[in-house]
Structure formats: C-alpha cells, structure tokens
Design an enzyme around this catalytic site. Sequence first.
Site, PDB file in Angstrom:
ATOM      1  N   ILE A  10     -12.130  -1.762  20.451  1.00 32.05           N
ATOM      2  CA  ILE A  10     -12.750  -2.164  18.995  1.00 32.05           C
ATOM      3  C   ILE A  10     -12.258  -3.235  18.225  1.00 32.05           C
ATOM      4  N   GLN A  13     -14.169  -8.950  20.661  1.00 34.78           N
ATOM      5  CA  GLN A  13     -15.645  -9.117  20.053  1.00 34.78           C
ATOM      6  C   GLN A  13     -16.671  -7.982  20.127  1.00 34.78           C
ATOM      7  N   LEU A  58      -4.402   1.671  27.143  1.00 30.96           N
ATOM      8  CA  LEU A  58      -4.959   2.136  28.611  1.00 30.96           C
ATOM      9  C   LEU A  58      -4.001   2.196  29.517  1.00 30.96           C
ATOM     10  N   ALA A  80     -11.935  -1.971  26.337  1.00 27.46           N
ATOM     11  CA  ALA A  80     -10.815  -2.429  26.438  1.00 27.46           C
ATOM     12  C   ALA A  80     -10.411  -3.035  27.731  1.00 27.46           C
ATOM     13  N   ALA A  81      -9.941  -4.148  27.732  1.00 28.54           N
ATOM     14  CA  ALA A  81      -9.652  -4.777  29.035  1.00 28.54           C
ATOM     15  C   ALA A  81      -8.724  -6.127  28.767  1.00 28.54           C
ATOM     16  N   SER A 124     -18.772  -6.808  34.920  1.00 29.00           N
ATOM     17  CA  SER A 124     -19.088  -7.928  34.463  1.00 29.00           C
ATOM     18  C   SER A 124     -19.509  -8.684  35.533  1.00 29.00           C
ATOM     19  N   GLU A 126     -18.546 -11.413  36.492  1.00 30.51           N
ATOM     20  CA  GLU A 126     -17.465 -12.126  37.394  1.00 30.51           C
ATOM     21  C   GLU A 126     -17.406 -11.406  38.847  1.00 30.51           C
ATOM     22  N   TYR A 148      -9.053 -10.878  37.907  1.00 25.64           N
ATOM     23  CA  TYR A 148      -9.990 -10.316  36.852  1.00 25.64           C
ATOM     24  C   TYR A 148     -11.376  -9.911  37.492  1.00 25.64           C
ATOM     25  N   LYS A 152     -12.103  -5.621  37.993  1.00 28.03           N
ATOM     26  CA  LYS A 152     -13.477  -5.257  37.500  1.00 28.03           C
ATOM     27  C   LYS A 152     -14.487  -4.393  38.653  1.00 28.03           C
TER      28      LYS A 152
HETATM   29  P1  NAP Z   1     -11.841  -9.027  24.001  1.00 27.90           P
HETATM   30  O1  NAP Z   1     -12.432  -9.639  22.879  1.00 27.90           O
HETATM   31  O2  NAP Z   1     -10.863  -9.905  24.884  1.00 27.90           O
HETATM   32  O3  NAP Z   1     -11.439  -7.550  23.675  1.00 27.90           O
HETATM   33  C1  NAP Z   1     -10.626  -7.073  24.536  1.00 27.90           C
HETATM   34  C2  NAP Z   1     -10.203  -5.732  23.857  1.00 27.90           C
HETATM   35  O4  NAP Z   1      -9.479  -4.996  24.604  1.00 27.90           O
HETATM   36  C3  NAP Z   1      -9.090  -5.894  22.510  1.00 27.90           C
HETATM   37  O5  NAP Z   1      -9.713  -5.121  21.672  1.00 27.90           O
HETATM   38  C4  NAP Z   1      -7.912  -5.502  22.962  1.00 27.90           C
HETATM   39  O6  NAP Z   1      -7.032  -5.169  22.166  1.00 27.90           O
HETATM   40  C5  NAP Z   1      -8.219  -4.654  23.972  1.00 27.90           C
HETATM   41  N1  NAP Z   1      -7.256  -4.071  25.077  1.00 27.90           N
HETATM   42  C6  NAP Z   1      -6.518  -4.995  26.042  1.00 27.90           C
HETATM   43  N2  NAP Z   1      -5.811  -4.266  26.666  1.00 27.90           N
HETATM   44  C7  NAP Z   1      -5.659  -2.956  26.087  1.00 27.90           C
HETATM   45  C8  NAP Z   1      -4.731  -2.115  26.382  1.00 27.90           C
HETATM   46  N3  NAP Z   1      -3.944  -1.765  27.465  1.00 27.90           N
HETATM   47  N4  NAP Z   1      -4.967  -0.642  25.628  1.00 27.90           N
HETATM   48  C9  NAP Z   1      -5.900  -0.843  24.696  1.00 27.90           C
HETATM   49  N5  NAP Z   1      -6.686  -1.629  24.324  1.00 27.90           N
HETATM   50  C10 NAP Z   1      -6.570  -2.861  25.045  1.00 27.90           C
HETATM   51  O7  NAP Z   1     -13.218  -8.605  25.164  1.00 27.90           O
HETATM   52  P2  NAP Z   1     -14.676  -8.728  24.854  1.00 27.90           P
HETATM   53  O8  NAP Z   1     -15.129 -10.071  24.985  1.00 27.90           O
HETATM   54  O9  NAP Z   1     -14.969  -8.081  23.487  1.00 27.90           O
HETATM   55  O10 NAP Z   1     -15.016  -7.942  26.045  1.00 27.90           O
HETATM   56  C11 NAP Z   1     -15.255  -6.403  26.027  1.00 27.90           C
HETATM   57  C12 NAP Z   1     -15.134  -5.983  27.447  1.00 27.90           C
HETATM   58  O11 NAP Z   1     -16.331  -6.315  28.280  1.00 27.90           O
HETATM   59  C13 NAP Z   1     -14.170  -6.037  28.512  1.00 27.90           C
HETATM   60  O12 NAP Z   1     -13.559  -5.096  29.148  1.00 27.90           O
HETATM   61  C14 NAP Z   1     -14.295  -7.338  29.288  1.00 27.90           C
HETATM   62  O13 NAP Z   1     -13.657  -7.521  30.242  1.00 27.90           O
HETATM   63  C15 NAP Z   1     -15.833  -6.916  29.378  1.00 27.90           C
HETATM   64  N6  NAP Z   1     -16.777  -8.296  29.661  1.00 27.90           N
HETATM   65  C16 NAP Z   1     -16.871  -9.028  28.691  1.00 27.90           C
HETATM   66  C17 NAP Z   1     -18.040 -10.073  29.060  1.00 27.90           C
HETATM   67  C18 NAP Z   1     -17.944 -11.195  27.729  1.00 27.90           C
HETATM   68  O14 NAP Z   1     -18.813 -12.258  28.053  1.00 27.90           O
HETATM   69  N7  NAP Z   1     -17.496 -11.310  26.637  1.00 27.90           N
HETATM   70  C19 NAP Z   1     -18.738 -10.080  29.944  1.00 27.90           C
HETATM   71  C20 NAP Z   1     -18.686  -8.987  30.914  1.00 27.90           C
HETATM   72  C21 NAP Z   1     -17.663  -8.125  30.750  1.00 27.90           C
HETATM   73  P3  NAP Z   1      -5.957  -6.203  21.342  1.00 27.90           P
HETATM   74  O15 NAP Z   1      -6.830  -6.899  19.999  1.00 27.90           O
HETATM   75  O16 NAP Z   1      -4.889  -5.429  20.828  1.00 27.90           O
HETATM   76  O17 NAP Z   1      -5.730  -7.287  22.343  1.00 27.90           O
HETATM   77  O1  F7E Z   2     -15.214 -19.671  31.219  1.00 24.94           O
HETATM   78  C1  F7E Z   2     -15.321 -23.498  32.411  1.00 24.94           C
HETATM   79  C2  F7E Z   2     -14.813 -22.295  33.319  1.00 24.94           C
HETATM   80  O2  F7E Z   2     -13.388 -18.670  30.076  1.00 24.94           O
HETATM   81  C3  F7E Z   2     -16.461 -20.330  31.544  1.00 24.94           C
HETATM   82  C4  F7E Z   2     -15.190 -13.677  30.045  1.00 24.94           C
HETATM   83  O3  F7E Z   2     -15.605 -12.674  28.945  1.00 24.94           O
HETATM   84  O4  F7E Z   2     -17.225 -14.013  30.985  1.00 24.94           O
HETATM   85  C5  F7E Z   2     -15.898 -14.518  30.466  1.00 24.94           C
HETATM   86  O5  F7E Z   2     -15.432 -15.295  31.646  1.00 24.94           O
HETATM   87  C6  F7E Z   2     -16.500 -21.538  32.468  1.00 24.94           C
HETATM   88  C7  F7E Z   2     -15.735 -21.512  33.667  1.00 24.94           C
HETATM   89  O6  F7E Z   2     -15.551 -17.482  30.500  1.00 24.94           O
HETATM   90  C8  F7E Z   2     -12.889 -24.724  30.231  1.00 24.94           C
HETATM   91  O7  F7E Z   2     -13.941 -22.947  34.339  1.00 24.94           O
HETATM   92  C9  F7E Z   2     -14.472 -25.562  31.575  1.00 24.94           C
HETATM   93  O8  F7E Z   2     -16.351 -21.812  34.946  1.00 24.94           O
HETATM   94  O9  F7E Z   2     -15.548 -18.865  28.832  1.00 24.94           O
HETATM   95  P1  F7E Z   2     -14.886 -18.663  29.920  1.00 24.94           P
HETATM   96  P2  F7E Z   2     -15.421 -16.840  32.032  1.00 24.94           P
HETATM   97  O10 F7E Z   2     -14.506 -17.089  32.872  1.00 24.94           O
HETATM   98  O11 F7E Z   2     -16.879 -16.990  32.702  1.00 24.94           O
HETATM   99  C10 F7E Z   2     -16.927 -12.931  31.840  1.00 24.94           C
HETATM  100  C11 F7E Z   2     -18.518 -12.528  32.320  1.00 24.94           C
HETATM  101  C12 F7E Z   2     -16.261 -12.027  31.655  1.00 24.94           C
HETATM  102  O12 F7E Z   2     -16.220 -10.758  32.184  1.00 24.94           O
HETATM  103  C13 F7E Z   2     -14.616 -12.438  31.124  1.00 24.94           C
HETATM  104  O13 F7E Z   2     -14.376 -11.091  30.428  1.00 24.94           O
HETATM  105  O14 F7E Z   2     -16.171 -22.671  31.655  1.00 24.94           O
HETATM  106  N1  F7E Z   2     -14.493 -24.283  31.503  1.00 24.94           N
HETATM  107  N2  F7E Z   2     -13.406 -25.907  30.657  1.00 24.94           N
HETATM  108  C14 F7E Z   2     -13.492 -23.740  30.707  1.00 24.94           C
HETATM  109  N3  F7E Z   2     -13.155 -22.547  30.744  1.00 24.94           N
HETATM  110  C15 F7E Z   2     -12.044 -22.198  29.485  1.00 24.94           C
HETATM  111  N4  F7E Z   2     -11.768 -21.113  29.043  1.00 24.94           N
HETATM  112  N5  F7E Z   2     -11.543 -23.341  28.934  1.00 24.94           N
HETATM  113  C16 F7E Z   2     -11.669 -24.565  29.167  1.00 24.94           C
HETATM  114  O15 F7E Z   2     -11.187 -25.680  28.752  1.00 24.94           O
END
Ligand code: NAP
Ligand code: F7E
Length: 331
Positions: A10, A13, A58, A80-81, A124, A126, A148, A152
């Site tokens: 929670i 994001q 977790l 959470a992740a 995801s 990913e 990662y 997933k």
């Molecule tokens: P985020 O901002 O990194 O938030 C992750 C949350 O998980 C935080 O509240 C974190 O708590 C909590 N957490 C991490 N490890 C934990 C543990 N061991 N026990 C309990 N809580 C824990 O991620 P998000 O972008 O909101 O994404 C939410 C979920 O969707 C994740 O599972 C992510 O992998 C998945 N996802 C995200 C995207 C995306 O583009 N955003 C896309 C596909 C899937 P703390 O605040 O304490 O660190």
């Molecule tokens: O990278 C490129 C990098 O870290 C996106 C997570 O929410 O979405 C996220 O994963 C792209 C990659 O997100 C930088 O190489 C270039 O190709 O914003 P990102 P991600 O890796 O796609 C998926 C769906 C999830 O599930 C994950 O939890 O951008 N890139 N230059 C960069 N990326 C970062 N971080 N920083 C750079 O400077």
Amino acid sequence: MSRRALITGITGQDGSYLADLLVDKGYEVSGVVRRSSAANLWRIEHLLGRIHLHPADLLDQLSLIKVIDEVRPHELYNLAAMSFVPASWDQPMLTGEFNAQGVTRVLEAVRQVDPAIRVYQASSSEMFGKVREIPQTELTPFYPRSPYGVSKVFAHYITVNYRESYDLFAVSGILFNHESPRRGIEFVTRKVTDGVARIKLGLADSVSLGNLDAQRDWGFAGDYVRAMWLMLQQERADDYVIATGVSHAVRDLVEIAFGHAGLDWKKHVRTDPKLLRPAEVDHLIGDPSKAKRQLEWTPAVDFTALVTMMVDADLARLSTEPRHIANASTW
Ligand code: NAP
Ligand code: F7E
C-alpha cells in the site's frame, strides 16, 4: 456493511492509487506495511485516518496469516514486491523470496484463513521479456530476461495453480508499465521528469540514461488500478493483459518531457553504459482487447498526457520542496 479490502504494497505507487479508488468506493481499506527505520508513507499521507495499517512482511508467513485473520478481507490485492528490475540482478535471491515465494506465502495464508477471499496478483509484462509475438496477449509464451521477470513467472503460475488446485478466486493482472507522479524516482519515466524539472529550475544541468531505444507500452497508474478492481468483480477468476496497445521509445519520452518544459534534450541528456542492463527487454506492446471486451476497461490517459502530467507535478514539487534533496536516482 462495507466490503473490506487488504492491500499489500500500500505504500507503493499502485497501492496508493488503489487505496484512493477503494476508499472512494466505500470499502474499508487495510494495508500491509513492513517495518522501516524511516517513515515512507508519503504516497498515502492524505489517506491516514481513513485506512488501517498493519505490520507484516512477505518474508514472514505468520505475519501474513495474522493480518489476514485480523482484517478478514473480502478482497486481497497482492501488490508488494521488489519491483525495480536492475536491483533484481544485484539481489536475485531476495527478489525470488519477495516476488515468488512471497506470493506462495500470501496464497497459502488465504487458503488457511479463508479460501473465499478473492485474490489479485500483480503479474507483469516483464514476463514476456524477449517477446515471442507482437503484440503480447494472455496467450503469448513467457521469456523473462531478468531475475525480476523470472520471479514474476513463478508468481503467475503459482497463482494459476492455487486457483486450479484449491478453487481459490485468484487472478493475475499482466500489467504493462504504468507510471504517475507517485512513481519511484529510479524508474525511467520519473527519472526523466524529475531531471527535466531540476534542469528547468537550475538545480541540475543534465540527466544520465541508459538505453534510449528500448520501447515500452506506458500507461497511467490511476487507470490501471481500476482494472485490478474490475478483475475481482467478475463471476469467474481469469487473467488479463492491461496495456494501452501503443508503444514508445525512451527517446520519445525524453523528447516530450524536455519539449514540454521548453528545453532541448540533446543539450542535457547523457548516456552512461553503466545504466545498460545485462539482458534488455527491447520492445513491449500489449493487446488489451480481452480486458476491453470482458471488463469494459479502457485507459483514459494517453502517453503525452501522462508525461506532461509528470513533468508538471515534478516542477510543482521542486518549486516548493527544500531544494537540497539530491536526485535520489543513482541507477
Ligand atoms: P512499488 O512502488 O515499488 O511498491 C512496492 C511495494 O511493495 C511497496 O509498498 C513496498 O514497501 C512493498 N514491499 C516490498 N517488499 C515487501 C515485503 N517483503 N513485504 C511487504 N511489502 C513489501 O511498486 P508498484 O509500481 O506500485 O508496483 C506494484 C506491483 O505491481 C509490484 O508487485 C510490481 O512488481 C507490479 N508491477 C508493476 C508495474 C508498474 O509498471 N508499476 C507493472 C507490472 C507489475 P516499502 O514501501 O516498505 O518498500
Ligand atoms: O525501465 C530503459 C530501461 O526501469 C524502462 C517496473 O515497474 O515495468 C517496470 O520495469 C526501460 C528499460 O521499467 C534508463 O533499460 C533507459 O528498457 O522504467 P524502467 P521496467 O524495467 O520496464 C515493469 C512492467 C515491471 O513490472 C517493473 O516492476 O527504460 N532505461 N535508461 C532506463 N531505465 C531506468 N530505470 N533508468 C535509466 O536511466
């Protein structure tokens, strides 16, 4: 009687946007927080007093059973992740513990406390990694490219398995990248919009990036949490791709973000080979037709609106916040 929801993650994001949505819908919302030496409630500060927070992790099975037993939710959203892909190469085992076995712990806790609880698992895009087809659907085979992504895939299939083995109402949303002003600063969208704001305000001169050619299907987190909720309101548990169906390169993101602030990105963006990944996901683009058809879900915010919203939010924040706070992103 209002419905009860429990959100792991929670403080993240998605957790914060989902909590907003569920509070608005009249749910009694509870969230799992893990202990930290410093407060990290900034994304849900505006909700404090209207939601309940419970300590759990977790990694700790008993803590999960305890919180689920106390809250007795109708719906559990497991968000959470360890969500930052590059960190998963540095800590592959911990990533597996959180993202793979952590999900088994959540499902097992649900099964033991109350198998009627509906569970959402955060899968995801990913998982598609080195993509097997374009665009990616619910039927596209997985080929993850990072610890990662691998974690997933395990989480995805253990969710399917608990659904099929124990008849749990457990769904996976295969969400493509979604962003917002509440995105962690290390992810590329937020790193760029924060960098643009710093440069515009004279706090920095440049931002360093890795692969500018990578392409992603980027949407707005506020739209995507609506899809999570819709998935748990269906008659039958199923998995859905959530995406916009449009992809852009990191270079496009940079052009739009700098352009919105009236800056020439070529003068301010450096590329740093240290930011390249050991194995890259080159191009993701999702096909959300099933979600559109069955959930009647469509995203409201397009890419340009998303990027300009984030630049504006970072400009507003940095114009008022103490300016000594350094750019937190060293990734
Ligand atoms: P985020 O901002 O990194 O938030 C992750 C949350 O998980 C935080 O509240 C974190 O708590 C909590 N957490 C991490 N490890 C934990 C543990 N061991 N026990 C309990 N809580 C824990 O991620 P998000 O972008 O909101 O994404 C939410 C979920 O969707 C994740 O599972 C992510 O992998 C998945 N996802 C995200 C995207 C995306 O583009 N955003 C896309 C596909 C899937 P703390 O605040 O304490 O660190
Ligand atoms: O990278 C490129 C990098 O870290 C996106 C997570 O929410 O979405 C996220 O994963 C792209 C990659 O997100 C930088 O190489 C270039 O190709 O914003 P990102 P991600 O890796 O796609 C998926 C769906 C999830 O599930 C994950 O939890 O951008 N890139 N230059 C960069 N990326 C970062 N971080 N920083 C750079 O400077």
